[in-house]
Design an enzyme around this catalytic site. Structure first.
Site, PDB file in Angstrom:
ATOM      1  N   GLU A 259       0.826  -1.217   0.000  1.00  9.51           N
ATOM      2  CA  GLU A 259       0.000   0.000   0.000  1.00  9.51           C
ATOM      3  C   GLU A 259       0.857   1.262   0.000  1.00  9.51           C
ATOM      4  O   GLU A 259       0.596   2.206   0.752  1.00  9.51           O
ATOM      5  CB  GLU A 259      -0.959  -0.003   1.199  1.00  9.51           C
ATOM      6  N   ASP A 332      -8.362  -9.171   3.578  1.00  6.64           N
ATOM      7  CA  ASP A 332      -8.181  -8.122   4.576  1.00  6.64           C
ATOM      8  C   ASP A 332      -9.273  -8.121   5.642  1.00  6.64           C
ATOM      9  O   ASP A 332     -10.177  -7.286   5.579  1.00  6.64           O
ATOM     10  CB  ASP A 332      -8.146  -6.760   3.879  1.00  6.64           C
ATOM     11  N   GLU A 360     -12.813  -2.556  11.683  1.00 10.23           N
ATOM     12  CA  GLU A 360     -12.749  -1.800  10.432  1.00 10.23           C
ATOM     13  C   GLU A 360     -13.834  -2.240   9.455  1.00 10.23           C
ATOM     14  O   GLU A 360     -14.432  -1.426   8.773  1.00 10.23           O
ATOM     15  CB  GLU A 360     -11.363  -1.996   9.803  1.00 10.23           C
TER      16      GLU A 360
HETATM   17  C1  GCV Z   1      -2.733   0.228   8.512  1.00 13.11           C
HETATM   18  C2  GCV Z   1      -6.117  -2.199   5.274  1.00 13.11           C
HETATM   19  C3  GCV Z   1      -6.590  -0.991   6.042  1.00 13.11           C
HETATM   20  C4  GCV Z   1      -5.458   0.011   6.250  1.00 13.11           C
HETATM   21  C5  GCV Z   1      -4.319  -0.712   6.974  1.00 13.11           C
HETATM   22  C6  GCV Z   1      -3.885  -1.897   6.120  1.00 13.11           C
HETATM   23  C7  GCV Z   1      -2.785  -2.705   6.779  1.00 13.11           C
HETATM   24  O1  GCV Z   1      -5.827  -1.857   3.971  1.00 13.11           O
HETATM   25  O2  GCV Z   1      -7.649  -0.405   5.356  1.00 13.11           O
HETATM   26  O3  GCV Z   1      -5.951   1.070   7.013  1.00 13.11           O
HETATM   27  O4  GCV Z   1      -3.245   0.151   7.190  1.00 13.11           O
HETATM   28  O5  GCV Z   1      -4.983  -2.754   5.912  1.00 13.11           O
HETATM   29  O6  GCV Z   1      -3.131  -3.655   7.461  1.00 13.11           O
HETATM   30  O7  GCV Z   1      -1.627  -2.393   6.613  1.00 13.11           O
END
Ligand code: GCV
Length: 658
Positions: A259, A332, A360
């Site tokens: 990411e 995720d 989340e």
């Molecule tokens: C901390 C997902 C979440 C992100 C998170 C990422 C990760 O994409 O939406 O907020 O980032 O996972 O676990 O690194």
């Protein structure tokens, strides 16, 4: 009704009303540690330390002796009744502390302590929370206020330490995996030291997430290539500085080449090159590296394949103080995913699981979703013994009740208890938590335990039944937006990438004729998942593009089954509210009202999910909603226009409110 009966009913009502009114209001700030202070100094003898202080302050039973005895496994303890005394024995202070909390748990749950013969050893050596806290105090995917580590309040940190120790959590990563290079600045390290000093008495070590490009961004070097001599020496110096400041520092957590975060691949190196360089630098200090396997690329035709593709060729190449930290599922933290196949494909690499406590993808701090059943499901596929450790993304913030929702505290509690002993059942853990947090009233206990145990499946039903996944609103991930696909946004961040709805059916073909993700699983599972007729229905659209008229086990066609599942979820959510309403006599009014308010949001949100998803998917299925399913009460156009304006650092005040 006879006069006698009327009088009896009135008495019941009065009693119920009286007990609700008489119970002192609570704000949840004491978590499950609602112990009365008794101060029984004389009764506790032996090794001085936090175990002694806790027992002196809260233990109401007879004399206790705390004994240190070499030879026991680290952190383990025994509790035995001997000659009218309770003797707690452990090899280290942490073991004594865990023994002390065991006693206090027995006391709080009303169990007899007259004749004890207990022997406990934690299943995992490392039981660690990951905080996604940013330097400005926001918490990524945090729904309970600001970070508790920004200007740490010693009283709060003490409760945090006690709560963690009471369930056996012994490590905490203080900052976000999307790490600022500043996390390693001398100033930040001083802040980490303050916290480490406060947590040490509770057997908790601190760890930090690092930004792989720190040598450039903090150190001013031209590269962060893990094989470059200057880079290695920068890390050596930094690590020495850390250990000068925090002598028992635990190590690093790393999100690399994921990411947009920097990583060794930016310099033509592998994950193993990056992890091993850090591991070597940490080794003389006994530090470890937790290297995350959460990697995926927008170019990939199936995100679920990526982690295995990148990590399998490196199996066996990681240093012995590196642990690969893998999210429980391959995408995720979805309401339901199969386990990540990386867990069973790597053979020569130490792995640990990362669960997400912060909700989340499960209604944030508005929905009651007890996560232990999800973890138990994971462990029914991945043997606990095949893992080295357990990490949980914390759901903790500076909200008075710590987690935003009173019931979210149960996920923190359950995480610690599961990491201590993954063989404890979700029911056992729920009962322990309810008794300590609320009451041991049998009616309350039975009702609320069942509610908790059903809550995860209910959320799956009203959000993403039958294997659906990632059909959330963009960015904040709170509500449904299966249609979300604005131009310019990475396709793997849009729901149509995952649900692939069309006139034929719904779901991601991950079979051998599709992305072949099934091939990453052991042969037997591969065969099971690959065939639409043997694939478990709760993962059907995860692995298959399911025709709308596919015959399901219930005898219904797939479209009808989907409608039923969504509708079941709504009924379950409404039922939770009804169950809770009946619990009023047993709970103080503050917590009763706060939870009731949340359950109302959850029930309304469940309708929002059902209506949005069914009306949207109906535009592809072109089939009617079955007569015996409640018909949408919303309108698709309105729902598609509806926006919740929150960032990824906040909990929505309410869900769909049109
Ligand atoms: C901390 C997902 C979440 C992100 C998170 C990422 C990760 O994409 O939406 O907020 O980032 O996972 O676990 O690194």
């Amino acid at each position: 009704m006879t006069m006698k009966r009327i009088l009896f009913s009135a008495l019941v009502l009065l009693t119920a009303g009286w007990s609700a009114a008489a119970t002192t209001n609570e704000d949840g700030s004491q978590l499950w540690l609602r112990l009365d202070q008794v101060n029984t100094t004389a009764k506790i003898t032996g090794v001085k330390g936090t175990a002694m202080t806790e027992l002196q302050t809260y233990w109401q039973g007879g004399p206790v002796v705390l004994k240190q005895q070499k030879g026991q496994t680290k952190d383990s303890y025994t509790i035995k009744t001997q000659g009218g005394k309770t003797v707690v024995t452990a090899a280290n202070n942490a073991g004594l502390l865990y023994g002390a909390y065991h006693l206090l748990r027995l006391q709080q749950t009303g169990q007899s302590c007259a004749s004890l013969n207990i022997s406990e050893t934690p299943f995992y050596d490392l039981r660690i929370l990951n905080h996604w806290d940013n330097p400005n105090g926001t918490c990524e995917r945090g729904f309970a206020g600001k970070s508790i580590f920004l200007n740490p309040d010693p009283e709060r940190i003490k409760i945090y330490g006690r709560a963690n120790a009471s369930v056996g959590i012994n490590g905490t990563v203080l900052n976000n995996v999307n790490a600022s290079p500043q996390a390693l600045s001398t100033e930040s390290l001083q802040n980490a030291k303050t916290i480490a000093d406060q947590l040490r008495p509770y057997g908790i070590r601190v760890y930090l997430s690092i930004n792989f490009a720190s040598p450039i961004r903090l150190g001013g070097l031209k590269t962060a290539d893990p094989l470059d001599a200057d880079v290695i020496s920068w890390w050596k110096n930094k690590v020495s500085e850390i250990y000068r400041i925090i002598p028992d520092f635990g190590g690093f957590l790393v999100k690399a080449n994921s990411e947009g975060e920097p990583g060794p691949q930016d310099f033509g190196r592998t994950h193993a090159d990056g992890a091993n360089m850090l591991a070597k630098v940490l080794k003389p200090h006994h530090g470890i590296v937790m290297w995350r396997a959460f990697v995926y690329k927008p170019q990939s035709s199936d995100r679920a394949n990526q982690a295995s593709l990148e990590f399998m060729p490196l199996d066996g190449l990681f240093a012995d103080n590196v642990i690969i930290q893998i999210k429980n599922g391959p995408v995720d933290f979805q309401p339901r995913e199969p386990y990540s196949p990386l867990f069973t494909s790597v053979q020569k690499t130490q792995t640990m699981v990362e669960f997400q406590l912060t909700q989340e993808y499960l209604g944030a701090a508005n929905h009651l979703v007890y996560l232990a059943p999800l973890w138990q499901e994971f462990f029914s596929f991945v043997k606990p013994a095949s893992l080295k450790a357990m990490a949980g993304v914390a759901n903790i913030g500076d909200d008075t009740n710590w987690c935003g929702h009173h019931f979210a505290q149960a996920n923190w509690y359950a995480f610690g208890r599961t990491a201590w002993n993954p063989n404890l059942t979700p029911k056992e853990i729920a009962e322990e938590w309810i008794t300590q947090t609320f009451t041991n009233n049998p009616q309350f206990l039975a009702t609320v335990t069942q509610l908790m145990l059903d809550s995860r499946e209910a959320a799956v039903n009203y959000m993403m039944p039958l294997g659906l996944h990632h059909i959330f609103a963009g960015n904040h991930h709170y509500g449904p937006e299966p249609w979300y696909s604005p131009r310019g946004v990475r396709v793997d961040w849009t729901p149509p990438y995952y649900h692939k709805a069309d006139s034929i059916g719904l779901g991601f073909n991950r079979t051998l004729t599709g992305s072949a993700n099934v091939k990453q699983y052991p042969e037997e599972l591969c065969r099971l998942y690959n065939d639409i007729n043997t694939c478990p229905e709760n993962l059907l659209t995860w692995f298959h593009h399911v025709p709308w008229n596919h015959k399901m086990k219930s005898g219904r066609i797939f479209w009808d089954e989907l409608c039923h599942k969504y509708d079941d979820g709504v009924h379950q959510a409404r039922h939770f509210l009804a169950l809770w309403d009946a619990m009023q006599p047993y709970v103080d009014s503050q917590r009763f009202d706060e939870i009731q308010r949340k359950l109302r949001i959850q029930a309304r949100d469940s309708e929002w999910w059902r209506d949005a998803c069914l009306l949207y998917f109906q535009t592809f299925s072109n089939r009617p909603i079955p007569q015996d399913v409640e018909h949408p009460v919303h309108n698709l156009d309105e729902m598609m226009r509806f926006r919740i304006n929150i960032s990824m650092y906040e909990n929505p005040e309410s869900g769909y409110n049109k």
